[in-house]
Design a protein around this motif. Structure first.
Motif, short mmCIF file in Angstrom:
data_model
loop_
_atom_site.label_atom_id
_atom_site.label_comp_id
_atom_site.label_asym_id
_atom_site.label_seq_id
_atom_site.Cartn_x
_atom_site.Cartn_y
_atom_site.Cartn_z
N ALA A 136 -10.84 37.07 -38.26
CA ALA A 136 -11.24 35.05 -37.98
C ALA A 136 -9.83 34.53 -37.52
O ALA A 136 -9.22 34.24 -37.00
CB ALA A 136 -12.04 34.95 -38.55
N ASP A 137 -8.41 35.10 -38.74
CA ASP A 137 -7.29 34.42 -38.19
C ASP A 137 -7.22 34.91 -37.50
O ASP A 137 -5.94 33.74 -36.81
CB ASP A 137 -6.43 34.43 -40.35
CG ASP A 137 -7.61 33.98 -41.22
OD1 ASP A 137 -8.56 33.15 -41.14
OD2 ASP A 137 -6.85 34.26 -42.26
N VAL A 138 -6.42 35.55 -36.67
CA VAL A 138 -5.82 36.37 -35.56
C VAL A 138 -5.91 35.54 -34.67
O VAL A 138 -5.36 34.98 -33.66
CB VAL A 138 -6.09 38.00 -35.33
CG1 VAL A 138 -5.74 37.49 -33.81
CG2 VAL A 138 -4.96 38.27 -36.34
N PHE A 139 -7.41 35.61 -34.42
CA PHE A 139 -8.15 34.30 -33.05
C PHE A 139 -7.71 32.55 -34.12
O PHE A 139 -7.48 32.10 -32.81
CB PHE A 139 -9.36 35.19 -32.51
CG PHE A 139 -9.78 36.03 -32.45
CD1 PHE A 139 -9.40 36.40 -31.23
CD2 PHE A 139 -9.78 37.11 -32.68
CE1 PHE A 139 -8.88 37.45 -30.11
CE2 PHE A 139 -10.20 38.21 -32.59
CZ PHE A 139 -9.61 38.69 -31.75
N THR A 148 3.28 37.24 -30.18
CA THR A 148 3.58 35.89 -30.64
C THR A 148 2.79 36.15 -32.07
O THR A 148 3.88 35.74 -32.98
CB THR A 148 4.06 34.62 -30.14
OG1 THR A 148 4.72 35.11 -28.45
CG2 THR A 148 4.24 33.22 -30.79
N VAL A 149 1.55 35.82 -32.14
CA VAL A 149 1.06 35.57 -32.64
C VAL A 149 1.44 36.64 -34.07
O VAL A 149 1.38 36.98 -34.93
CB VAL A 149 -0.63 36.64 -32.51
CG1 VAL A 149 -1.14 36.49 -33.72
CG2 VAL A 149 -0.96 35.03 -31.86
N ALA A 150 1.79 38.41 -33.38
CA ALA A 150 2.12 39.42 -34.40
C ALA A 150 3.40 38.96 -35.37
O ALA A 150 3.54 39.49 -36.25
CB ALA A 150 2.35 40.54 -33.79
N ARG A 151 4.36 38.15 -34.44
CA ARG A 151 5.67 37.56 -34.74
C ARG A 151 5.63 36.17 -36.48
O ARG A 151 6.17 36.75 -36.72
CB ARG A 151 6.36 37.16 -33.81
CG ARG A 151 6.37 38.51 -32.96
CD ARG A 151 8.49 37.70 -32.82
NE ARG A 151 8.98 38.63 -31.34
CZ ARG A 151 8.70 38.56 -29.96
NH1 ARG A 151 7.56 38.13 -29.71
NH2 ARG A 151 9.00 39.88 -29.27
N TYR A 152 4.16 36.25 -35.84
CA TYR A 152 3.67 34.79 -36.81
C TYR A 152 3.22 35.24 -38.01
O TYR A 152 3.77 34.82 -39.19
CB TYR A 152 2.83 33.53 -36.48
CG TYR A 152 3.83 32.64 -35.53
CD1 TYR A 152 3.86 31.53 -36.03
CD2 TYR A 152 3.93 32.86 -34.56
CE1 TYR A 152 4.04 30.18 -35.47
CE2 TYR A 152 4.97 31.09 -33.67
CZ TYR A 152 5.57 30.40 -34.27
OH TYR A 152 5.36 28.85 -33.98
#
Length: 321
Positions: free
Chosen positions: A20-23, A192-196
């Motif tokens: 849920a948090d990834v999305f 970008t999500v992976a970096r955050y």
């Protein structure tokens, strides 16, 4: 992308929250960075009106059979980590109902992703038969014996199979699965999500395997493992191994294939890599010295094997905590 996260009773809290948090993060970053990516429509769906996590938290779910079928269904793990408890959980009525619902959704074109012990739920449906898949490494033996029609590769963290199925490995493989789904829409957004979230690439879960744990799944395999560990510096002989374990070469090879999905020599190579990684991290010995200690004639062979098994080179292994 419309995504249903299927939350079964006793769902693994970390797995559910991670997906849920990834999305949620992806939606926030897509708007912030003006990437032109439509928002992900994510629902927490359940087969029962009330769902509680493994830690006893209540999950607000919508009915899984509600209108507007999703593009993808994500199945997080349930919170049973050991074979005995998992075997009992897989006999539950809601697991059988989930299998039927997943088959129905798949017939209507939905694609399905499962992570960690969620791969067992997907396998129970029969949808993984004759498909490639991975699962959580410490339950690979149980998976292999329970679902012999599935083409299991438990060394990998993420295994897509055709255009409509993807499975991920242990625990935080939920992150890899969710990022893979984001990547299908926008590789830039996924990166970008992976970096955050500070998520490193980990194509293999073989680097995390505890071989002692795997060997305990079967007495014969455990005896072979003890024998092999004591002789890692020596050349491997299947004849000697079979005599030491008290069985035939054919029986030993068949049992290791059934339990671990490996040949005796393949398992010895895993043990040698495990020992070499330990020595690289904890000693100042040269690669040539370590190669001799784990049964290889030169460091080149060991270097190649480390790259094949772990996806990392010697310098990366030494630098990693």
């Amino acid at each position: 992308m419309r995504l249903d996260i299927l939350a079964l009773d006793g769902v693994f809290d970390t797995g559910l929250a991670t997906v849920a948090d990834v999305f949620t993060t992806a939606n926030e970053l897509a708007g912030l960075l003006a990437l032109g990516v439509p928002p992900f429509e994510v629902r927490l769906a359940g087969l029962r009106k009330r769902v509680r996590t493994a830690q006893g938290l209540s999950v607000p779910v919508v009915p899984f059979a509600a209108a507007k079928a999703p593009d993808w269904i994500a199945i997080p793990a349930i919170g049973e980590k050991m074979p005995e408890g998992l075997a009992r959980a897989l006999e539950r009525r809601d697991i059988a109902d989930a299998g039927a619902a997943l088959r129905e959704r798949a017939d209507k074109g939905a694609k399905i992703a499962a992570a960690c012990i969620g791969t067992f739920v997907l396998a129970e449906s029969g949808l993984l038969d004759r498909q490639q898949a991975t699962t959580t490494w410490w339950l690979a033996s149980m998976f292999r014996q329970r679902y012999p029609e599935v083409r299991l590769d438990d060394t990998r963290m993420l295994v897509p199979s055709g255009p409509s199925l993807v499975t991920a490995g242990a625990a935080l493989g939920h992150v890899d699965m969710a990022l893979w789904l984001v990547r299908q829409v926008s590789p830039e957004l996924a990166a970008t999500v992976a970096r955050y979230l500070i998520v490193d690439s980990r194509p293999a879960q073989s680097a995390y395997v505890i071989h002692d744990h795997l060997s305990h799944a079967d007495p014969m395999v455990e005896r072979f493992e003890r024998w092999a560990r004591a002789r890692l510096a020596d050349g491997f002989s299947l004849d000697d191994a079979a005599r030491a374990v008290g069985t035939s070469k054919r029986t030993l090879a068949r049992r290791l294939q059934q339990v671990l999905g490996k040949s005796p020599l393949g398992y010895v190579q895993d043990l040698r890599v495990e020992r070499a990684v330990h020595l690289l991290k904890t000693s100042d010995r040269s690669l040539e010295q370590i190669a001799a200690l784990v049964g290889y004639a030169d460091g080149v062979t060991l270097r190649t094997l480390l790259r094949q098994k772990l996806g990392r080179g010697v310098r990366e292994v030494r630098m990693r905590d």
